[in-house]
Write an enzyme that holds these catalytic residues in place. Structure first.
Site, PDB file in Angstrom:
ATOM      1  N   ASN A  90      10.088  -6.876  18.116  1.00  0.00           N
ATOM      2  CA  ASN A  90       9.343  -8.030  17.704  1.00  0.00           C
ATOM      3  C   ASN A  90       8.002  -7.759  16.949  1.00  0.00           C
ATOM      4  OD1 ASN A  90       7.771 -11.051  18.022  1.00  0.00           O
ATOM      5  ND2 ASN A  90       6.492  -9.509  19.532  1.00  0.00           N
ATOM      6  N   TYR A 156       5.634  -8.857   3.015  1.00  0.00           N
ATOM      7  CA  TYR A 156       5.956  -9.437   4.357  1.00  0.00           C
ATOM      8  C   TYR A 156       7.516 -10.094   4.064  1.00  0.00           C
ATOM      9  CZ  TYR A 156       5.780 -12.440   8.613  1.00  0.00           C
ATOM     10  OH  TYR A 156       6.081 -12.808   9.760  1.00  0.00           O
ATOM     11  N   LYS A 160      10.914  -8.805   5.912  1.00  0.00           N
ATOM     12  CA  LYS A 160      11.830  -9.549   6.776  1.00  0.00           C
ATOM     13  C   LYS A 160      13.041  -9.686   6.151  1.00  0.00           C
ATOM     14  CE  LYS A 160       8.491 -10.163   9.973  1.00  0.00           C
ATOM     15  NZ  LYS A 160       8.649  -9.817  11.281  1.00  0.00           N
ATOM     16  N   ILE A 189       4.099 -20.238  13.904  1.00  0.00           N
ATOM     17  CA  ILE A 189       4.010 -20.196  15.234  1.00  0.00           C
ATOM     18  C   ILE A 189       2.536 -20.205  15.774  1.00  0.00           C
ATOM     19  CG2 ILE A 189       4.778 -19.204  17.380  1.00  0.00           C
ATOM     20  CD1 ILE A 189       6.622 -17.348  15.827  1.00  0.00           C
TER      21      ILE A 189
HETATM   22  N1  LIG Z   1       2.907 -16.256  14.106  1.00  0.00           N
HETATM   23  C1  LIG Z   1       3.755 -16.816  13.044  1.00  0.00           C
HETATM   24  O1  LIG Z   1       3.759 -17.598  12.828  1.00  0.00           O
HETATM   25  C2  LIG Z   1       5.438 -16.029  13.015  1.00  0.00           C
HETATM   26  C3  LIG Z   1       6.200 -16.741  12.090  1.00  0.00           C
HETATM   27  C4  LIG Z   1       7.416 -15.928  11.882  1.00  0.00           C
HETATM   28  C5  LIG Z   1       7.682 -14.755  12.613  1.00  0.00           C
HETATM   29  N2  LIG Z   1       6.615 -14.086  13.307  1.00  0.00           N
HETATM   30  C6  LIG Z   1       6.891 -12.605  13.443  1.00  0.00           C
HETATM   31  O2  LIG Z   1       6.808 -12.706  15.137  1.00  0.00           O
HETATM   32  C7  LIG Z   1       6.568 -11.443  15.549  1.00  0.00           C
HETATM   33  C8  LIG Z   1       5.325 -11.617  16.426  1.00  0.00           C
HETATM   34  O3  LIG Z   1       4.224 -12.321  15.719  1.00  0.00           O
HETATM   35  P1  LIG Z   1       2.847 -12.887  16.614  1.00  0.00           P
HETATM   36  O4  LIG Z   1       2.614 -14.220  15.785  1.00  0.00           O
HETATM   37  O5  LIG Z   1       3.445 -12.953  17.963  1.00  0.00           O
HETATM   38  O6  LIG Z   1       1.951 -11.723  16.270  1.00  0.00           O
HETATM   39  P2  LIG Z   1       0.754 -11.366  17.074  1.00  0.00           P
HETATM   40  O7  LIG Z   1      -0.168 -10.799  16.018  1.00  0.00           O
HETATM   41  O8  LIG Z   1       0.194 -12.309  18.062  1.00  0.00           O
HETATM   42  O9  LIG Z   1       1.260 -10.037  17.888  1.00  0.00           O
HETATM   43  C9  LIG Z   1       1.725  -8.937  17.361  1.00  0.00           C
HETATM   44  C10 LIG Z   1       1.664  -7.804  18.277  1.00  0.00           C
HETATM   45  O10 LIG Z   1       2.210  -6.802  17.717  1.00  0.00           O
HETATM   46  C11 LIG Z   1       1.408  -5.650  18.249  1.00  0.00           C
HETATM   47  N3  LIG Z   1       1.632  -4.437  17.086  1.00  0.00           N
HETATM   48  C12 LIG Z   1       1.279  -4.654  15.853  1.00  0.00           C
HETATM   49  N4  LIG Z   1       1.426  -3.404  15.095  1.00  0.00           N
HETATM   50  C13 LIG Z   1       2.161  -2.610  16.094  1.00  0.00           C
HETATM   51  C14 LIG Z   1       2.500  -1.241  16.037  1.00  0.00           C
HETATM   52  N5  LIG Z   1       2.634  -0.577  14.848  1.00  0.00           N
HETATM   53  N6  LIG Z   1       3.115  -0.696  17.118  1.00  0.00           N
HETATM   54  C15 LIG Z   1       3.317  -1.793  18.280  1.00  0.00           C
HETATM   55  N7  LIG Z   1       2.506  -2.791  18.313  1.00  0.00           N
HETATM   56  C16 LIG Z   1       2.084  -3.225  16.980  1.00  0.00           C
HETATM   57  C17 LIG Z   1       0.066  -6.009  18.082  1.00  0.00           C
HETATM   58  O11 LIG Z   1      -0.742  -5.373  18.768  1.00  0.00           O
HETATM   59  C18 LIG Z   1       0.271  -7.504  18.570  1.00  0.00           C
HETATM   60  O12 LIG Z   1       0.034  -7.340  20.162  1.00  0.00           O
HETATM   61  C19 LIG Z   1       6.238 -10.695  14.124  1.00  0.00           C
HETATM   62  O13 LIG Z   1       7.119  -9.672  13.835  1.00  0.00           O
HETATM   63  C20 LIG Z   1       5.894 -11.715  13.202  1.00  0.00           C
HETATM   64  O14 LIG Z   1       6.166 -11.306  11.875  1.00  0.00           O
HETATM   65  C21 LIG Z   1       5.379 -14.453  13.371  1.00  0.00           C
END
Ligand SMILES: NC(=O)c1ccc[n+]([C@@H]2O[C@H](COP(=O)([O-])OP(=O)(O)OC[C@H]3O[C@@H](n4cnc5c(N)ncnc54)[C@H](O)[C@@H]3O)[C@@H](O)[C@H]2O)c1
Length: 249
Positions: A90, A156, A160, A189
């Site tokens: 994730n 990005y 993806k 989200i």
């Molecule tokens: N937020 C959105 O709108 C959204 C939409 C679609 C997909 N996503 C995807 O959902 C996933 C989670 O997103 P989120 O919004 O919860 O993000 P977030 O930024 O709240 O959390 C991401 C977490 O990943 C950790 N992280 C980042 N790089 C890392 C690494 N190299 N190794 C280990 N941990 C690492 C960060 O420390 C953080 O705790 C991502 O893959 C994102 O692309 C998010």
């Protein structure tokens, strides 16, 4: 209801947002959770939140884009809980999302691909052998609506789209050995990632969802729990849109 009773679940990026909510949702369904994150403070906080529900969790600090750290994260999960049943790859980042392709910096491209795509491959590379030893398992990869359409920066979107390809490739190769591999594609989200957007950009993104709002991280987490559970036993290589209708327009 205990959809994941006694299952061992590894979640990357579990210190925040979707990862943290998925850790809590898996724990509620009876799972033991390995919370993997780069950031120790937030990862340890997720563990505290899980343990407050009387469930078991361990924090493993790792940069999942580094092969040896991802391998160690799987090894330490198995050492802590004896096996690995499910994984949610994730962790993800978005860098310079307003910058167009011709102006996009190579360093931002490389970093985005390393965390969003290579780390998912590395995760699967080390999770699959552990799951085979456990007699099977389930992997869920976190892609995005940007895995099927454009609309964010090139790195990005490309990363993806790559996650979706990787999900299908892996699903085909391991389906007969009891490993189901699927991906979720969330729309926008309400997480720290989205909070980083300028207010007018956030409003524009919200308006693109026919459902009229952004998702809560819990709504993605519920889908991941279901995909990990036996209730989703015939899903193999599926790309599950969890997007409030974003991609049906
Ligand atoms: N937020 C959105 O709108 C959204 C939409 C679609 C997909 N996503 C995807 O959902 C996933 C989670 O997103 P989120 O919004 O919860 O993000 P977030 O930024 O709240 O959390 C991401 C977490 O990943 C950790 N992280 C980042 N790089 C890392 C690494 N190299 N190794 C280990 N941990 C690492 C960060 O420390 C953080 O705790 C991502 O893959 C994102 O692309 C998010």
């Amino acid at each position: 209801m205990s959809l994941l009773k006694q299952k061992v679940v590894l979640i990357t990026g579990a210190g925040s947002g979707v990862g943290r909510m998925t850790a809590l949702a898996c724990a509620r369904e009876g799972a033991r959770v390995a919370v993997v994150d780069l950031d120790a403070a937030s990862g340890e906080e997720t563990v505290r939140l899980v343990q407050a529900t009387e469930a078991e969790a361990v924090f493993i600090q790792a940069d999942v884009s580094q092969a040896e750290e991802m391998e160690a994260a799987v090894r330490r999960t198995v050492a802590a809980f004896g096996r690995l049943d499910c994984a949610f790859n994730n962790a993800g980042i978005v860098l310079d999302e307003q910058v167009r392709l011709a102006d996009y910096e190579e360093a931002a491209w490389n970093k985005t691909l390393a965390v969003n795509l290579s780390a998912v491959w590395l995760g699967m590379k080390y999770e699959i052998p552990a799951m085979l030893r456990a007699g099977g398992g389930v992997i869920v990869n976190n892609a995005s609506v940007m895995g099927v359409v454009g609309g964010c920066c090139c790195a990005y979107v490309a990363s993806k789209h790559g996650v979706i390809g990787l999900t299908k490739a892996g699903a085909l190769e391991y389906a007969k050995e009891g490993i189901r591999i699927n991906a979720v594609c969330p729309g926008g989200i309400e997480t720290p990632m989205m909070a980083a957007l300028a207010p007018d950009e956030r409003d524009r993104v919200t308006a693109m969802h026919p459902i009229g709002r952004l998702a809560k991280a819990e709504e993605i987490a519920e889908t991941v729990v279901w995909l990990c559970s036996d209730r989703a036993s015939f899903l193999c290589g599926s790309i599950v849109m969890v997007d409030g209708g974003y991609t049906i327009q």
